[in-house]
Design a protein around this motif. Sequence first.
Motif, PDB file in Angstrom:
ATOM      1  N   LYS A   1      -9.016   9.625   9.512  1.00  0.00           N
ATOM      2  CA  LYS A   1      -9.943  10.291   8.602  1.00  0.00           C
ATOM      3  C   LYS A   1     -11.348  10.119   9.146  1.00  0.00           C
TER       4      LYS A   1
ATOM      5  N   ARG B   1     -17.267  15.586  -2.912  1.00  0.00           N
ATOM      6  CA  ARG B   1     -16.936  16.693  -2.001  1.00  0.00           C
ATOM      7  C   ARG B   1     -15.434  16.755  -1.740  1.00  0.00           C
ATOM      8  N   ARG B   2     -14.814  15.590  -1.536  1.00  0.00           N
ATOM      9  CA  ARG B   2     -13.362  15.572  -1.322  1.00  0.00           C
ATOM     10  C   ARG B   2     -12.624  16.083  -2.547  1.00  0.00           C
ATOM     11  N   LYS B   3     -13.098  15.698  -3.722  1.00  0.00           N
ATOM     12  CA  LYS B   3     -12.471  16.154  -4.967  1.00  0.00           C
ATOM     13  C   LYS B   3     -12.571  17.665  -5.104  1.00  0.00           C
ATOM     14  N   GLN B   4     -13.738  18.226  -4.769  1.00  0.00           N
ATOM     15  CA  GLN B   4     -13.925  19.671  -4.856  1.00  0.00           C
ATOM     16  C   GLN B   4     -13.019  20.416  -3.884  1.00  0.00           C
ATOM     17  N   LYS B   5     -12.792  19.844  -2.695  1.00  0.00           N
ATOM     18  CA  LYS B   5     -11.894  20.472  -1.724  1.00  0.00           C
ATOM     19  C   LYS B   5     -10.468  20.539  -2.244  1.00  0.00           C
ATOM     20  N   GLN B   6     -10.054  19.519  -2.983  1.00  0.00           N
ATOM     21  CA  GLN B   6      -8.691  19.469  -3.495  1.00  0.00           C
ATOM     22  C   GLN B   6      -8.474  20.456  -4.634  1.00  0.00           C
ATOM     23  N   ASP B   7      -9.543  20.788  -5.354  1.00  0.00           N
ATOM     24  CA  ASP B   7      -9.430  21.719  -6.507  1.00  0.00           C
ATOM     25  C   ASP B   7      -9.218  23.144  -6.090  1.00  0.00           C
TER      26      ASP B   7
END
Length: 104
Positions: free
Chosen positions: A84, A98-104
Amino acid sequence: PTVSQSQVYSDVRPLVASAMEGFNVCVFAYGQTGSGKTYTMEGPVQDPGIHFRAVKDMFDYAHTRRSECTYFFTLSVLEIYNEKILDLLVDPRVAAERRKQKQD
């Protein structure tokens, strides 16, 4: 350590000069956990590592040539861990969002 931070940096210093002449430069520390990568790159306050010495030299160089040209600096500090890529200059909370938004 048997080699000082200053001695290690003396091998890197020519890359800093190349960067100041317009070349892209990357300094990469590789090794197993506990082998001294962070120490070499950051170092303790009383004996700075490559990061701090390089940035200081770059700003010193730009200052001495300020009448000849203008410099714009872009710096990335990344860590690759367990396959990673982590941006070490981003607040961890921002990175998590940002990682959370990518997963959504």
